[in-house]
Design a protein around this motif. Structure first.
Motif, PDB file in Angstrom:
ATOM      1  N   ASP A   1      -2.136  -0.452   3.941  1.00 24.33           N
ATOM      2  CA  ASP A   1      -1.574  -0.296   2.590  1.00 24.33           C
ATOM      3  C   ASP A   1      -0.077  -0.553   2.688  1.00 24.33           C
ATOM      4  O   ASP A   1       0.724   0.345   2.877  1.00 24.33           O
ATOM      5  CB  ASP A   1      -1.850   1.116   2.073  1.00 24.33           C
ATOM      6  N   LEU A   2       0.288  -1.813   2.537  1.00 19.35           N
ATOM      7  CA  LEU A   2       1.662  -2.233   2.749  1.00 19.35           C
ATOM      8  C   LEU A   2       2.628  -1.538   1.783  1.00 19.35           C
ATOM      9  O   LEU A   2       3.733  -1.146   2.169  1.00 19.35           O
ATOM     10  CB  LEU A   2       1.740  -3.756   2.612  1.00 19.35           C
ATOM     11  N   VAL A   3       2.224  -1.373   0.531  1.00 24.48           N
ATOM     12  CA  VAL A   3       3.094  -0.735  -0.468  1.00 24.48           C
ATOM     13  C   VAL A   3       3.464   0.673  -0.026  1.00 24.48           C
ATOM     14  O   VAL A   3       4.636   1.083  -0.070  1.00 24.48           O
ATOM     15  CB  VAL A   3       2.409  -0.702  -1.852  1.00 24.48           C
TER      16      VAL A   3
ATOM     17  N   ILE B   1       5.788   0.588   3.254  1.00 26.58           N
ATOM     18  CA  ILE B   1       7.153   0.118   3.014  1.00 26.58           C
ATOM     19  C   ILE B   1       7.930   1.149   2.204  1.00 26.58           C
ATOM     20  O   ILE B   1       9.135   1.340   2.407  1.00 26.58           O
ATOM     21  CB  ILE B   1       7.130  -1.256   2.324  1.00 26.58           C
ATOM     22  N   SER B   2       7.268   1.827   1.294  1.00 31.45           N
ATOM     23  CA  SER B   2       7.923   2.893   0.544  1.00 31.45           C
ATOM     24  C   SER B   2       8.416   3.996   1.481  1.00 31.45           C
ATOM     25  O   SER B   2       9.522   4.533   1.311  1.00 31.45           O
ATOM     26  CB  SER B   2       6.956   3.471  -0.500  1.00 31.45           C
TER      27      SER B   2
ATOM     28  N   SER C   1      11.359  -1.258  -2.226  1.00 26.08           N
ATOM     29  CA  SER C   1      10.003  -1.296  -1.667  1.00 26.08           C
ATOM     30  C   SER C   1       9.070  -2.110  -2.563  1.00 26.08           C
ATOM     31  O   SER C   1       8.209  -2.849  -2.072  1.00 26.08           O
ATOM     32  CB  SER C   1       9.454   0.127  -1.476  1.00 26.08           C
TER      33      SER C   1
ATOM     34  N   ALA D   1       7.134  -5.490  -1.378  1.00 29.35           N
ATOM     35  CA  ALA D   1       5.675  -5.561  -1.474  1.00 29.35           C
ATOM     36  C   ALA D   1       5.239  -6.815  -2.224  1.00 29.35           C
ATOM     37  O   ALA D   1       4.318  -7.533  -1.792  1.00 29.35           O
ATOM     38  CB  ALA D   1       5.143  -4.309  -2.171  1.00 29.35           C
ATOM     39  N   TRP D   2       5.904  -7.110  -3.352  1.00 26.05           N
ATOM     40  CA  TRP D   2       5.547  -8.311  -4.099  1.00 26.05           C
ATOM     41  C   TRP D   2       5.873  -9.575  -3.308  1.00 26.05           C
ATOM     42  O   TRP D   2       5.144 -10.574  -3.371  1.00 26.05           O
ATOM     43  CB  TRP D   2       6.267  -8.330  -5.448  1.00 26.05           C
TER      44      TRP D   2
END
Length: 468
Positions: free
Chosen positions: A125-127, A130-131, A272, A276-277
């Motif tokens: 879960d990259l989002v 990174i958060s 973040s 992500a985008w």
């Protein structure tokens, strides 16, 4: 506006009504102006003595993160900005590059641990990850405070912050929440689950924030601040504030704590989201991901496994990569973390326009009248995706467009690269340099180590939370 339809809607508006027109808010008597005219938007964003954020949006923001830069106006905002500007110089922002590298590599090692082993790895879960990393960054760079969120999500401030925004933003846009903006006393006599979470979160965040402010101020006044701590945004902010010989030009400790809360939000979540985008766009266009990775590996040999990386890597190595720069610009143009904003006219005005304005009687004029109290919409995404400016491929991710931009782009408003992602004028994003350097550093480290693919069975979409 729903971001799934907003590009098409803005495009249709321009074809039907031109670049500047009136829209209705809550009923016929709530007539507003929506403009995609560069001259009009420059006028609106650069005249903050005439146009300011309406009290409704300011109250919504201040209820969450206090009366910091995102919600203050007038003299209060000007005073805050003047005190904070020195802390956000390019020299100071580049000095945080070892922190960006440290956290990017820590995230790299964490991901290596997740995908290592005999069993097929689960999608990351990259989002979420990174958060966690950007929150760690703002803790160290902003306050020399260790959250260590990449390793463990058990820090009280981190949990308070996440609880507050997950509940209050993701679930708070309902009738009761809107009633609380107009009638704030409702939150006292009729508190909701969201208001209780915000209150509890504020107690934790401001409690720690006050300790940080008082301890940092004490060390500065006693000359005991060591070299490492003296570079944090908080210490630079307090130094700048104390250096002002006119007490009336200083901001209060409460203002400083509101800035801490604002730093958490603006310095963590927006970056973040942008990262992500960007990774998703590179997954959807793998040829660009390959091209960018090759550019990075031509100047950098990534560490293997737990090998110690070079945290003193010259930030100019990253800054001078041309395709990385184009990828960052194109991603921030195509999907700005803040979709739109809004202003209210404090007096009657005539907004100048470059393009003719169509009147109800069929005639055309240059300029549009606006009355005191009327709203003006600031469609940041709309400006960034305007096909009449950026070309027919404006809605596509094409980093190479930055090699040969249309002439009309030069007239577009914007603090950075003629895009409105970081706004423009006196209220433009003070953390622009911090965000871009951090974003490029994470792309640099992670793309050198991994190849990214989007899970085929997961759908991604945009959603607007609230207007800043």
């Amino acid at each position: 506006m729903n971001p799934s339809i907003s590009p098409k809607a803005h495009d249709q508006y321009i074809k039907t009504f031109g670049k500047t027109f009136r829209v209705f808010g809550f009923g016929y008597f709530d007539q507003r102006v929506l403009t995609l005219d560069p001259r009009a938007m420059n006028h609106i964003l650069n005249n903050n003595q005439i146009y300011e954020k309406p009290w409704q949006s300011r109250r919504l923001v201040s209820n969450l993160i206090g009366n910091g830069l995102l919600s203050s106006e007038g003299i209060h905002h000007k005073k805050q900005r003047k005190v904070m500007n020195p802390a956000f110089s390019l020299t100071n922002m580049k000095a945080y590059s070892p922190i960006f590298l440290q956290k990017a590599h820590q995230l790299r090692r964490r991901w290596l641990g997740l995908i290592s082993g005999p069993e097929p790895a689960e999608p990351i879960d990259l989002v979420h990850w990174i958060s966690r990393a950007t929150f760690d960054v703002i803790g160290l760079a902003g306050f020399d405070y260790v959250f260590n969120a990449i390793e463990n999500e058990d820090n009280a401030v981190y949990l308070a912050y996440k609880d507050m925004f997950d509940l209050s933003i993701n679930q708070g846009q309902n009738l009761r929440a809107l009633m609380g903006i107009w009638y704030p006393w409702l939150d006292t006599i009729w508190p909701t689950a969201a208001t209780r979470v915000v209150k509890a979160s504020h107690k934790v965040i401001y409690g720690v924030g006050n300790q940080l402010v008082q301890e940092t101020k004490r060390q500065i006044l006693e000359g005991k601040l060591d070299e490492k701590n003296s570079k944090s945004m908080l210490s630079l902010l307090i130094k700048s504030n104390l250096s002002n010989t006119n007490p009336e030009q200083r901001i209060t400790d409460e203002d400083i704590m509101d800035q801490i809360n604002t730093f958490f939000f603006a310095g963590s979540d927006t970056t973040s989201l942008a990262l992500a985008w960007t990774f998703l766009l590179l997954c959807e266009k793998p040829q660009y991901q390959t091209q960018l990775r090759e550019e990075i590996l031509a100047v950098y040999t990534p560490p293997e496994g737990d090998e110690e990386p070079d945290y003193a890597l010259d930030i100019n190595v990253i800054e001078n990569l041309p395709f990385l720069d184009k990828v960052a610009k194109e991603s921030l143009r195509l999907i700005p973390p803040v979709h739109s904003s809004i202003r209210v006219a404090l007096q009657d005005d005539v907004i100048p326009t470059k393009y003719p304005v169509k009147l109800a009687d069929g005639t055309e004029t240059h300029g549009v009248k606006i009355g005191k109290g009327q709203f003006v919409h600031v469609p940041m995404e709309g400006f960034n995706l305007d096909k009449t400016v950026w070309g027919d491929d404006a809605w596509e991710f094409r980093p190479e467009r930055w090699d040969n931009l249309p002439e009309l782009v030069k007239e577009q408003p914007g603090l950075w690269q003629n895009i409105l992602t970081f706004s423009s004028g006196p209220r433009s994003c003070i953390g622009l340099k911090f965000s871009i350097i951090e974003m490029k550093t994470f792309l640099f480290v992670l793309l050198a180590a991994f190849t990214f693919e989007a899970p085929p069975d997961i759908k991604f979409w945009k959603i607007n939370l609230f207007v800043l």
